[in-house]
Design an enzyme around this catalytic site. Sequence first.
Site, PDB file in Angstrom:
ATOM      1  N   ILE A  61      -9.654  33.509  17.330  1.00 62.57           N
ATOM      2  CA  ILE A  61      -9.331  32.124  17.673  1.00 62.57           C
ATOM      3  C   ILE A  61      -7.852  31.972  17.308  1.00 62.57           C
ATOM      4  O   ILE A  61      -7.426  32.395  16.232  1.00 62.57           O
ATOM      5  CB  ILE A  61     -10.236  31.121  16.908  1.00 62.57           C
ATOM      6  CG1 ILE A  61      -9.864  29.656  17.212  1.00 62.57           C
ATOM      7  CG2 ILE A  61     -10.201  31.341  15.412  1.00 62.57           C
ATOM      8  CD1 ILE A  61     -10.872  28.648  16.605  1.00 62.57           C
ATOM      9  N   SER A  62      -7.050  31.414  18.215  1.00 64.30           N
ATOM     10  CA  SER A  62      -5.606  31.354  17.993  1.00 64.30           C
ATOM     11  C   SER A  62      -5.252  30.441  16.819  1.00 64.30           C
ATOM     12  O   SER A  62      -6.023  29.557  16.443  1.00 64.30           O
ATOM     13  CB  SER A  62      -4.901  30.830  19.249  1.00 64.30           C
ATOM     14  OG  SER A  62      -5.287  31.573  20.379  1.00 64.30           O
ATOM     15  N   GLN A  63      -4.057  30.668  16.281  1.00 64.19           N
ATOM     16  CA  GLN A  63      -3.492  29.815  15.225  1.00 64.19           C
ATOM     17  C   GLN A  63      -3.422  28.363  15.740  1.00 64.19           C
ATOM     18  O   GLN A  63      -3.042  28.136  16.892  1.00 64.19           O
ATOM     19  CB  GLN A  63      -2.092  30.357  14.949  1.00 64.19           C
ATOM     20  CG  GLN A  63      -1.263  29.588  13.959  1.00 64.19           C
ATOM     21  CD  GLN A  63       0.209  29.993  14.075  1.00 64.19           C
ATOM     22  OE1 GLN A  63       0.677  30.438  15.122  1.00 64.19           O
ATOM     23  NE2 GLN A  63       0.933  29.823  12.990  1.00 64.19           N
TER      24      GLN A  63
END
Length: 221
Positions: A61-63
Site C-alpha cells: 500500500i503506497s505511502q
Amino acid sequence: MTDYERQRQRMVERQILKRGVRSHRVLAAMEKIPRHRFVPEDSYGHAYEDSPLSIGKGQTISQPYMVALMTECAAPEPDDRVLEVGTGSGYQTAILAELAREVYSLERIPELAERAEGLLSRLGYENVSIRVGDGSEGWREKAPFDAIIVTAGAPELPDPLVEQLAEGGRLVIPIGSAHHQTLCTVKKERNKIQREEGTGCVFVPLIGTFGWEEKPSGRHS
Ligand code: SAH
C-alpha cells in the site's frame, strides 16, 4: 474522537499538508478514510506512519503522502469517471471513490482484487468497479476516463492509457527503471499530449503488455 481519527489528523498535518498538498477535497478524503482497514491486522498500529506497508503477495500500500500527491495531480472532480491501475489494498480506490462519480480499478492479482472489493463494499462504496486484468492495456469498454492513476511503476508511457484519456483528462503514472521512477502527469488537451515530470518515487513494477515482463521467479511467490 477515536485514536485512529487522531492519528489520521496528525498524518494529514505532518506528512501531507506540510509537504505542500493543498487541495481541500484531497485532504478531507485522507482524513476520512480508515487507512488501517486496508493493511493486515498486525500492521494496524503502523497504518498512519509515513511509509508504504506490505499487503501480501509481494505488493504494498503506497505511502500516504504519495497517495495524496497522485490524487491531487489527477484532480478528480465530482462528476468524473476515473480509472485506477493497481487496486492493491483498495485504499487509493477509496480515496478516488470519495472524490469522483465512478471509479474503475484493475488489479492483476485475483486475491488482492477480491479482498479490496469485499472491503470497499463493507465500507459502503457503491461507485467502484474492480476487475482482474492487465491494467497496462486500460479498460477499453469503460473509456474514456477524466483521470487515470497508475499505482505501479512503468518502463514507459502505455499507449492504451493515453488513448483512453478523455479530452482535458489527466494521467498520473510513475515512469522509470524497476527501482526508481519519476512521477509523471500527462494531460490531453485538444488531442495534444503534454507531459510534466514531478518527484522521484519507488513503486512495485507494472507487469503487463505495456509494462514490465514478469520475472520467472515471480510466478512462484
Ligand atoms: N493503489 C494500491 C497500490 C498497490 S501496489 C494501494 O493503495 O494499495 C500496485 C499494485 O499494482 C499491486 O497490487 C500489483 O499487483 C498491481 N499491478 C501491477 N501490474 C499491474 C497490471 N498490469 N495491471 C493491474 N494491476 C497491476
